[in-house]
Design an enzyme around this catalytic site. Structure first.
Site, PDB file in Angstrom:
ATOM      1  N   CYS A 115      -4.665 -22.317  -5.937  1.00 42.59           N
ATOM      2  CA  CYS A 115      -3.477 -21.634  -6.471  1.00 42.59           C
ATOM      3  C   CYS A 115      -2.267 -22.564  -6.583  1.00 42.59           C
ATOM      4  CB  CYS A 115      -3.116 -20.427  -5.609  1.00 42.59           C
ATOM      5  SG  CYS A 115      -4.507 -19.324  -5.338  1.00 42.59           S
ATOM      6  N   HIS A 164       4.045 -18.246  -6.646  1.00 39.60           N
ATOM      7  CA  HIS A 164       2.664 -17.810  -6.881  1.00 39.60           C
ATOM      8  C   HIS A 164       2.541 -16.302  -6.653  1.00 39.60           C
ATOM      9  CE1 HIS A 164      -1.548 -17.356  -6.828  1.00 39.60           C
ATOM     10  NE2 HIS A 164      -1.705 -17.388  -5.518  1.00 39.60           N
ATOM     11  N   ASN A 212      -3.887 -11.641  -8.861  1.00 41.89           N
ATOM     12  CA  ASN A 212      -3.740 -13.047  -8.476  1.00 41.89           C
ATOM     13  C   ASN A 212      -4.542 -13.909  -9.462  1.00 41.89           C
ATOM     14  OD1 ASN A 212      -3.918 -15.573  -7.305  1.00 41.89           O
ATOM     15  ND2 ASN A 212      -4.238 -14.800  -5.232  1.00 41.89           N
TER      16      ASN A 212
HETATM   17  N1  ACO Z   1      -9.923  -0.966  -0.379  1.00 39.32           N
HETATM   18  C1  ACO Z   1      -9.909  -0.175   0.704  1.00 39.32           C
HETATM   19  N2  ACO Z   1     -10.005  -0.638   1.967  1.00 39.32           N
HETATM   20  C2  ACO Z   1     -10.120  -1.967   2.121  1.00 39.32           C
HETATM   21  C3  ACO Z   1     -10.143  -2.859   1.029  1.00 39.32           C
HETATM   22  C4  ACO Z   1     -10.056  -2.308  -0.254  1.00 39.32           C
HETATM   23  N3  ACO Z   1     -10.049  -3.053  -1.383  1.00 39.32           N
HETATM   24  N4  ACO Z   1     -10.254  -4.117   1.496  1.00 39.32           N
HETATM   25  C5  ACO Z   1     -10.293  -4.033   2.832  1.00 39.32           C
HETATM   26  N5  ACO Z   1     -10.219  -2.737   3.214  1.00 39.32           N
HETATM   27  C6  ACO Z   1     -10.229  -2.183   4.546  1.00 39.32           C
HETATM   28  C7  ACO Z   1     -10.856  -3.087   5.568  1.00 39.32           C
HETATM   29  O1  ACO Z   1     -12.272  -2.932   5.567  1.00 39.32           O
HETATM   30  C8  ACO Z   1     -10.227  -2.621   6.837  1.00 39.32           C
HETATM   31  O2  ACO Z   1     -10.884  -1.458   7.265  1.00 39.32           O
HETATM   32  P1  ACO Z   1     -11.149  -1.171   8.832  1.00 39.32           P
HETATM   33  O3  ACO Z   1      -9.779  -1.079   9.439  1.00 39.32           O
HETATM   34  O4  ACO Z   1     -11.888   0.102   8.812  1.00 39.32           O
HETATM   35  O5  ACO Z   1     -11.915  -2.357   9.308  1.00 39.32           O
HETATM   36  C9  ACO Z   1      -8.816  -2.214   6.412  1.00 39.32           C
HETATM   37  O6  ACO Z   1      -8.865  -2.030   4.988  1.00 39.32           O
HETATM   38  C10 ACO Z   1      -7.780  -3.269   6.733  1.00 39.32           C
HETATM   39  O7  ACO Z   1      -8.266  -4.512   6.287  1.00 39.32           O
HETATM   40  P2  ACO Z   1      -7.432  -5.818   6.449  1.00 39.32           P
HETATM   41  O8  ACO Z   1      -8.197  -6.964   5.891  1.00 39.32           O
HETATM   42  O9  ACO Z   1      -6.946  -5.919   7.857  1.00 39.32           O
HETATM   43  O10 ACO Z   1      -6.182  -5.479   5.516  1.00 39.32           O
HETATM   44  P3  ACO Z   1      -4.851  -6.259   5.344  1.00 39.32           P
HETATM   45  O11 ACO Z   1      -3.716  -5.395   5.614  1.00 39.32           O
HETATM   46  O12 ACO Z   1      -4.889  -7.617   6.014  1.00 39.32           O
HETATM   47  O13 ACO Z   1      -4.849  -6.524   3.775  1.00 39.32           O
HETATM   48  C11 ACO Z   1      -5.325  -8.246   2.200  1.00 39.32           C
HETATM   49  C12 ACO Z   1      -5.906  -7.264   3.177  1.00 39.32           C
HETATM   50  C13 ACO Z   1      -4.615  -7.485   1.086  1.00 39.32           C
HETATM   51  C14 ACO Z   1      -6.477  -9.068   1.604  1.00 39.32           C
HETATM   52  C15 ACO Z   1      -4.316  -9.169   2.929  1.00 39.32           C
HETATM   53  O14 ACO Z   1      -4.902  -9.712   4.087  1.00 39.32           O
HETATM   54  C16 ACO Z   1      -3.841 -10.285   2.049  1.00 39.32           C
HETATM   55  O15 ACO Z   1      -3.121 -10.057   1.117  1.00 39.32           O
HETATM   56  N6  ACO Z   1      -4.210 -11.519   2.365  1.00 39.32           N
HETATM   57  C17 ACO Z   1      -3.915 -12.657   1.514  1.00 39.32           C
HETATM   58  C18 ACO Z   1      -5.115 -12.906   0.673  1.00 39.32           C
HETATM   59  C19 ACO Z   1      -4.811 -13.498  -0.657  1.00 39.32           C
HETATM   60  O16 ACO Z   1      -3.780 -13.299  -1.260  1.00 39.32           O
HETATM   61  N7  ACO Z   1      -5.784 -14.241  -1.146  1.00 39.32           N
HETATM   62  C20 ACO Z   1      -5.726 -14.769  -2.453  1.00 39.32           C
HETATM   63  C21 ACO Z   1      -5.986 -16.211  -2.521  1.00 39.32           C
HETATM   64  S1  ACO Z   1      -4.833 -17.163  -1.565  1.00 39.32           S
HETATM   65  C22 ACO Z   1      -3.390 -17.000  -2.261  1.00 39.32           C
HETATM   66  O17 ACO Z   1      -3.320 -16.792  -3.418  1.00 39.32           O
HETATM   67  C23 ACO Z   1      -2.170 -17.157  -1.428  1.00 39.32           C
END
Ligand code: ACO
Length: 327
Positions: free
Chosen positions: A114, A254, A284
């Protein structure tokens, strides 16, 4: 003093839109979950018959058109991508051919996920300041839909396909790139990666069965590093130039996730009203996100001559970057 300046911006976005509602029919997710956690409402998906170089060439052509420059006179093409047409040769070489750019010039890809676009801007800036190349096209392009597991709700809701581009040239006026800053932390390389398909884990039937050809991500870890490092990179860019947050007219960061941008806003001390955001419409798009945001901000008349722009991005590697430019 010779600086590099962005003289044209462009973007290319596939027609096909995939909404959160559409995704909720494919995996166990909902519009409410995706919107609340990421701010994403829809993303664009490239049609099967097209590849990264097609999107990249369209974005590059648009940037040349806006600059009023014939692509035949572009002597360097840098493409930031992790989803190029094929492992080799560089996607940039296909783009060179599609654009009809100067065949005696250079064309190469760089891999900084990214942060790939800002890494490219930094290299272009050095090339132009030293006089090595005169017109450098920097393109960020991703077709992430081809490397995400469409049964994994934790990743497939996040990404979209698109390309963005800028054409850079020399300027002796006050506008242009003031500084660029590149960073990496290889100790975190495996919190966001595509393990299979290279020399370490070639593509075997076993690897494919284990789905290791798809993006693997520790979302929580990436989130923490993204906020912390993008904010630190932005602060470095301000400090090096003797600037304070109040000097910045627009932050073009980003577009990973609205919550990440809000975290960066809080840490750097620049209100969200000065962050350009479009993550809701594109998801993204990795290396394409910063140039697309810039192109839209310029097109919408938000960015005015003399404005100070602060850029920041972070991605797999981890690699991150920041830059400051006077428009
Ligand atoms: N829909 C519904 N539920 C979901 C989904 C979904 N798409 N994805 C995960 N869950 C569930 C999980 O299974 C978990 O359930 P559980 O509590 O029963 O185990 C719950 O939601 C919470 O999951 P977390 O992973 O803890 O959720 P979090 O609040 O951390 O959000 C997210 C996840 C959005 C991916 C966040 O961690 C994030 O934004 N991280 C950055 C990732 C990113 O941007 N990556 C892109 C590339 S890097 C970059 O560009 C910077």
């Amino acid at each position: 003093m010779i600086r590099s300046r962005i003289i044209g911006t462009g973007r290319a976005v596939p027609d096909r839109v995939l909404t959160n509602e559409d995704l909720s029919k494919m995996v166990d997710t909902s519009d409410a979950w995706i919107t609340e956690r990421t701010g994403i409402r829809q993303r664009h998906i490239l049609e099967e018959s097209r590849a990264a170089s097609d999107l990249a060439a369209d974005a590059g052509r648009a940037a040349c058109l806006k600059a009023g420059v014939d692509p035949a006179t572009v002597d360097c093409i840098i493409v930031g991508t992790v989803t190029g047409d094929c492992p080799f040769p560089a996607t940039a070489t296909f783009v060179q051919k599609k654009l009809g750019a100067a065949s005696g010039g250079c064309a190469f890809d760089l891999s900084a996920a990214c942060a790939g676009f800002l890494y490219g801007v930094s290299i272009a800036d050095a090339f132009i300041r030293t006089g090595q190349f005169k017109r450098v096209l920097v393109i960020g392009v991703e077709v992430l839909s081809r490397i995400v597991d469409w049964t994994d709700r934790a990743t497939c809701v996040l990404f979209g396909d698109a390309a963005g581009a800028v054409l850079m040239a020399a300027s002796d006026g006050p506008s242009g790139v003031l500084s660029t800053h590149l960073f990496a932390d290889g100790s975190q390389a495996e919190i966001l990666w595509q393990p299979v398909g290279g020399s370490r884990e070639p593509m075997t039937p076993e690897a494919l069965a284990a789905k290791r050809q798809y993006v693997q991500m520790n979302g929580r870890e990436v989130y923490k590093h993204a906020v912390r490092n993008m904010a630190a990179g932005a602060r470095t860019a301000l400090d090096v130039n003797g600037l304070v947050p109040g000097d910045v007219n627009w932050v073009i960061a980003h577009q990973a996730n609205l919550r990440i941008l809000e975290g960066v806003s809080e840490r750097v001390g620049i209100p969200m009203s000065r962050f350009f955001t479009n993550v809701d419409r594109y998801g993204n798009t990795s290396s394409a996100s910063v140039p697309i945001a810039l192109d839209e901000a310029v097109e919408q008349g938000k960015v005015k001559t003399g404005d100070l722009l602060l850029f920041a991005a972070l991605g797999g590697g981890l690699a991150w970057a920041s830059a400051i430019a006077r428009w």
